[in-house]
Design an enzyme around this catalytic site. Structure first.
Site, PDB file in Angstrom:
ATOM      1  N   HIS A 185      -1.791  11.394   4.975  1.00 16.75           N
ATOM      2  CA  HIS A 185      -1.460  11.071   6.368  1.00 16.75           C
ATOM      3  C   HIS A 185      -2.575  10.251   7.011  1.00 16.75           C
ATOM      4  O   HIS A 185      -2.323   9.269   7.711  1.00 16.75           O
ATOM      5  CB  HIS A 185      -1.232  12.368   7.149  1.00 16.75           C
ATOM      6  N   CYS A 483       8.497  -0.647  -1.646  1.00 20.79           N
ATOM      7  CA  CYS A 483       8.369  -0.119  -0.285  1.00 20.79           C
ATOM      8  C   CYS A 483       7.423   1.073  -0.235  1.00 20.79           C
ATOM      9  O   CYS A 483       7.333   1.745   0.783  1.00 20.79           O
ATOM     10  CB  CYS A 483       9.729   0.265   0.291  1.00 20.79           C
TER      11      CYS A 483
END
Length: 555
Positions: A185, A483
């Site tokens: 994160h 992606c």
């Protein structure tokens, strides 16, 4: 000679400045004295938890889009009535406020960590709330980013979600964490904000407040006590890079005009307007999970239609690839998943959830089709976690039944990468999700920071699988994009172009650097470079190949 620490390159760029360490969480001793007034302790514990929630709500009010979604989820977790019941039980059992908070949260944290995946990751959110509430109960400074004057390099074990959403690029020159990998994160947020970052740097534990360091997020190094010449050099390199990035705009292409589409990863409808204003050619990955997470029942077709329409409206005339619900191991959804899978990462996730819940997938495809008819974006749909050609064919047929013309699948499972030719015979395009493909190829949990090296997108086995998919796509005359987070790495951009990848999808902030990197080489040079990188035995060698190739090209 400058002493350099090594970690995982997480966000490109370079910066130097004084260390500011994250305020550590409070540590409670194992023994305590039973409180004389349990009622007062319960009131203190309740007040402390309320204060922690109020602080989170204040932070959530100052952000929007995906950041707000992260904060809202954390607030909802903090308001779980069972936590307060557990705290009350702890106080009744003779524990002071802080210890009652610790024990009540501990049970929930352990349960989430045991489940793993998405819920396992959310355990960190609970730990952050726990630490903030304990600090409030003890009258200590809140853990996280301290309030200091001037710019600095932020250093710590890891950065909690409540702190990452409020990182100020004007003050935080760079980030160094002891834990975390390139898909953590912290790494993702740093890239989104354009802050140079190195994660998984164990040596950072020895860095002291005020000590000057220089962070190179491109190479993954942290220089300790660098001299002025070193700092001037990396600052000049950073300035040169900034100037270079500003010189390019428009569609992605190599120096001789070979096109490589530059697309965006979009995670919610909230930030669609700013995403649409970016200098990109469309959306390569529209994650739809934001509509399903933290709900007790599925959103209606009309709810989905409206939410998808918010994104499509901004990308009129441009490509938008919508991924169907990617529920499962890393994204637990109660009405779609079960909690009793012994190994959720290898369980019913992604497309398999749609097979188990056909009504859920059919409703989503209907909503996508309706939203596409409402707007003039070039809408395409793809399924996550496809493992076999038969699954690809079944999804294609279902999407076609709902009137969706362009149908693709994600390549995230090694089996799919190996049989890419057969899968491409069934669909119109493929998109490689390098985050999960890395995880499954190296049997390395992407949430486990100490395995970050194995999850490096420069790993030879991963690049070999990407090459196989790209070759199959070229043979079929169909698009193959990337992606995953690897798409945002400027060093890999020309390598991917040389392999035959036709599009790269990333965060908004990563687009300028990737665009500029492609402009450094002709397509033929990209092909030569890709061949040399594929021959490298390990990550350092692969990176060195690109560095030396770049030097030769300049000469």
């Amino acid at each position: 000679m400058v002493d350099e620490l090594r970690g995982n390159p997480a966000s490109p760029g370079a910066a130097a400045g004084p260390v500011v360490r994250l305020t550590p969480p409070p540590v409670l001793p194992e023994h305590w004295d039973a409180p004389a007034a349990p009622e007062a302790e319960l009131a203190a514990a309740t007040e402390a938890l309320d204060a922690a929630v109020a602080d989170l709500e204040k932070r959530a009010a100052s952000v929007s889009g995906e950041s707000k979604s992260i904060m809202d989820t954390q607030i909802m977790m903090a308001q779980d009535p069972s936590l307060r019941t557990g705290i009350a039980d702890g106080v009744a059992g003779g524990r002071p406020a802080a210890w009652a908070i610790r024990d009540a949260f501990g049970k929930h944290v352990a349960a989430l960590e045991a489940i793993g995946g998405y819920l396992g990751e959310r355990a960190a959110d609970l730990i952050d709330i726990r630490d903030r509430a304990i600090a409030a109960a003890l009258g200590l400074a809140q853990p996280g980013i301290p309030a200091v004057d001037g710019a600095f390099v932020l250093v710590g074990q890891d950065i909690a979600p409540a702190d990452t959403v409020l990182l100020d690029p004007a003050k935080v020159l760079g980030i160094v964490t002891e834990k975390g990998g390139p898909t953590s994160h912290t790494a993702i947020v740093a890239r989104a904000l354009g802050i140079p970052a190195v994660v998984g740097c164990a040596g950072a534990a020895g860095l002291a407040d005020g000590q000057r360091i220089a962070v190179d997020g491109t190479r993954g190094t942290v220089a300790v006590d660098p001299d002025d010449d070193y700092v001037h050099r990396i600052e000049a390199e950073a300035a040169s890079l900034k100037e270079k990035l500003a010189a390019h705009s428009g569609p992605g292409a190599t120096a001789d005009g070979h096109p490589v589409k530059l697309l965006l990863n979009v995670g919610s409808a909230g930030g669609a307007a700013s995403d649409a204003a970016a200098d990109a050619e469309g959306v390569g990955l529209f994650r739809t999970e934001f509509l399903f997470l933290d709900r007790t029942e599925a959103p209606t077709v009309e709810e989905q239609r409206a939410a998808y329409g918010e994104v499509l409206r901004g990308f009129s005339g441009r490509q938008v690839v919508i991924r169907t619900l990617d529920a499962g191991a890393d994204k637990y959804i109660p009405f779609a998943n079960t909690e009793d899978e012994p190994n959720p990462a290898l369980g019913v996730r992604g497309y398999r959830v749609g097979v188990r819940n056909p009504g859920l997938l059919a409703a989503q495809l209907k909503a996508i089709s309706l939203a596409a008819a409402d707007h003039d974006a070039d809408v395409r749909v793809m399924a996550p976690m496809i493992a076999t050609p038969a699954e690809a064919a079944a999804f294609r047929e279902l999407a076609r039944e709902h009137g969706i013309g362009k149908v693709g699948v994600m390549i995230e499972v090694p089996a799919a990468a190996i049989r890419a030719r057969d899968i491409l015979a069934e669909v119109d395009f493929v998109s490689i999700g390098t985050n999960d493909l890395s995880q499954y190829t190296y049997a390395a949990d992407r949430m486990l920071g100490e395995l970050g090296e194995l999850l490096d997108p420069w790993q030879p086995a991963l690049l070999a699988l990407v090459a196989n998919v790209a070759a199959a796509a070229q043979e079929a005359g169909k698009p193959a994009g990337i992606c995953g987070e690897a798409a945002s790495d400027p060093g890999l951009a020309p390598v991917f172009a040389g392999l035959g990848i036709t599009s790269l999808s990333m965060s908004v902030s990563a687009v300028p650097a990737v665009r500029a990197a492609l402009k450094d080489y002709t397509v033929e040079q990209c092909r030569i470079l890709a061949g040399e990188v594929l021959g490298a035995p390990d990550v350092p060698s692969a990176r060195k190949v690109v560095e030396e190739f770049s030097a030769r090209s300049v000469d």
